[in-house]
Enzyme design. Structure first.
Site, short mmCIF file in Angstrom:
data_model
loop_
_atom_site.label_atom_id
_atom_site.label_comp_id
_atom_site.label_asym_id
_atom_site.label_seq_id
_atom_site.Cartn_x
_atom_site.Cartn_y
_atom_site.Cartn_z
CD GLU A 28 -15.27 7.14 -5.90
OE1 GLU A 28 -15.69 6.50 -4.92
OE2 GLU A 28 -15.89 8.07 -6.46
CG ASP A 68 -9.56 4.38 4.69
OD1 ASP A 68 -10.01 4.40 3.52
OD2 ASP A 68 -8.43 4.77 5.00
CG ASP A 117 -5.98 6.16 -1.79
OD1 ASP A 117 -7.19 6.44 -1.75
OD2 ASP A 117 -5.31 5.89 -0.78
NE ARG A 121 -12.28 1.36 0.41
CZ ARG A 121 -11.27 2.02 0.99
NH1 ARG A 121 -10.02 1.68 0.75
NH2 ARG A 121 -11.51 3.00 1.83
CG ASP A 181 -2.27 0.69 0.95
OD1 ASP A 181 -2.29 1.93 1.12
OD2 ASP A 181 -3.28 0.05 0.58
CG ASP A 182 0.44 6.08 0.81
OD1 ASP A 182 1.45 6.31 0.13
OD2 ASP A 182 -0.39 6.94 1.15
C1 GLA Z 1 -6.54 5.89 1.92
C2 GLA Z 1 -7.07 4.53 1.48
C3 GLA Z 1 -6.56 3.46 2.43
C4 GLA Z 1 -5.04 3.45 2.39
C5 GLA Z 1 -4.52 4.83 2.79
C6 GLA Z 1 -3.00 4.95 2.57
O1 GLA Z 1 -7.05 6.27 3.15
O2 GLA Z 1 -8.47 4.54 1.47
O3 GLA Z 1 -7.06 2.19 2.05
O4 GLA Z 1 -4.59 3.09 1.12
O5 GLA Z 1 -5.12 5.85 2.00
O6 GLA Z 1 -2.53 6.19 2.84
#
Ligand code: GLA
Length: 432
Positions: free
Chosen positions: A220, A242, A187, A238, A109-110
């Site tokens: 998004e 979150d 994202d 999505r 991920d990030d």
């Molecule tokens: C957003 C996404 C999460 C994750 C974070 C990472 O909030 O919705 O799933 O990827 O960014 O920074």
């Protein structure tokens, strides 16, 4: 003269008959939408399982026939990732047997990338945490028979303020392809207020042009009702903000994702976010409910815990092959909430059609006390005279050979019992 007039009348009649036939076929097609992936001998059991809103794929990677399965770093590690964690996770997916059950995507991920692009304008890995680079990591993951996922953002920065891909779509997609990346989570942060309908298609086109089959996971957050348009753009989208590791978050997200069920199908799935199973904020039974409902909703099954250090209970949940089989069923119709009753509607029946004319049914007790929950055939779209055998997917055994009219079970507070209902014919057998 009379002959010519007669011929003309006959021709007009033919045209009229043809017109009536074509119109009726077109109208029938409109009135009775058929799921594109139904076999000719299978029909939706009931219109509560309508899939008529399912989109026409424009991401040409041939992926996502069934929802994606794998692991993602965010829910447990957030930004505390490095190449060792990713490699050890790949190793653990193999050694625990999860990979064999279908969990094949290892998704970073990030926070894998630097804050700025390099002098050539390319995205670069964070030199401290990923010193060997992403290509080396992809090679490692591929050598284990797994696939590598990466993350970027349809904005100028990612959510953790690393360089984003907006206006760099073709360069970045080509770079990901050259590294051997198999999956992109895309994202929504720092998006300059531009509508997602504008920002997400360019990356689809760039991925299509990259020459590599890269799974396209749109993130998004459900802001612009992506089910309405993202079926034409990506492999999953999505539908919510979150998830966090609580019962309240998980149940709220399940309910939002449920709204969009008719839009999901092979090639493009609603994504209610990654699994929290094993992260410690819910009880064993709550995690079992989380996993059951995600499987039934044909959600991506992306493990979000540290698979190097799972408890036996976590492993038991994530490795339930019968529940996984519901998620991966080739019919690909999202199950949904079909009936609720009790205080605050906390007794819930969720159900969905499966291949082979079967149904999956979940009895979910969202009340604070144990209760008997009853699913009536009516609510399931079953004819009242149909006899079904009932297999319990958590007990791993048949619990009824011949239920007719309704099925009841005692369900603990916050637990979700899950079943396969198979209509019985004279020749059908009943075994263990
Ligand atoms: C957003 C996404 C999460 C994750 C974070 C990472 O909030 O919705 O799933 O990827 O960014 O920074």
């Amino acid at each position: 003269m009379a002959k010519i007039a007669g011929n003309l009348a006959l021709k007009c009649l033919h045209i009229l008959v043809l017109y009536v036939y074509v119109t009726s076929v077109v109208l029938a097609a409109r009135v009775l939408p058929v799921h594109p992936y139904l076999q000719s001998n299978e029909k939706p059991i009931s219109n509560i399982f309508d899939t008529s809103k399912y989109g026409i794929l424009q991401i040409k990677n041939g992926l996502a026939d069934t929802p994606q399965m794998g692991w993602n770093s965010w829910n447990f590690f957030a930004c505390n990732i490095n190449e060792t964690v990713i490699k050890e996770t790949a190793d653990a997916l193999i050694s625990t047997g999860l990979a064999k059950l279908g969990y094949i995507y290892v998704n970073i991920d990030d926070c894998w990338s630097g804050t700025k692009r390099n002098s050539k304008g390319q995205l670069v890995h964070d030199p401290k945490t990923f010193p060997s680079g992403i290509k080396a990591l992809a090679d490692y993951v591929h050598s284990k028979g797994l696939k590598l996922g990466i993350y970027s953002d349809a904005g100028v920065f990612t959510c953790q303020v690393r360089a984003g891909s907006l206006y760099h779509e073709y360069d970045d997609a080509a770079l990901f392809a050259s590294w051997g990346v198999d999956y992109l989570k895309y994202d929504n942060c720092f998006n300059l207020g531009i509508k997602p309908e504008k920002r997400y298609p360019p990356m689809r086109d760039a991925l299509n042009a990259s020459g590599r089959a890269i799974f396209y996971s749109i993130c998004e957050w459900g802001e612009d009702d992506p089910a309405l348009w993202a079926g034409k753009v990506g492999n999953s989208w999505r539908t919510t903000e979150d998830i966090n590791d609580t019962w309240a978050s998980m149940t709220a997200i399940a309910d939002i994702n449920d709204k969009w069920a008719p839009y999901a199908g092979p090639g493009g799935w609603n994504d209610p976010d990654m699994l929290e199973v094993g992260n410690g904020g819910m009880t064993y039974l709550e995690y079992r409910a989380h996993f059951s409902i995600w499987a039934l909703m044909k959600a991506p099954l992306l493990v979000g815990c540290d698979v190097r250090n799972m408890t036996a209970e976590t492993f038991e949940i994530l490795s339930n092959e019968e529940v996984i089989a519901v998620n991966q069923d080739r019919l690909g119709v999202q199950g949904r909430k079909v009936y609720v009753y009790g205080n605050d509607n906390c007794y819930q029946i969720w159900a969905g059609p499966m291949s082979g004319n079967r149904l999956t049914v979940a009895l979910w007790n969202r009340c604070s006390k144990p209760a008997t929950i009853t699913a009536k055939w009516d609510a399931l779209g079953l004819d009242s005279s149909i006899t079904v055998s009932v297999r319990d997917l958590w007990k791993h055994k048949f619990v009824s050979a011949n239920s007719v009219g309704s099925f009841s079970a005692n369900v603990d507070s916050h637990s979700c019992e899950m079943y396969i209902f198979t209509p019985q014919t004279e020749t059908a057998s009943f075994g263990h």
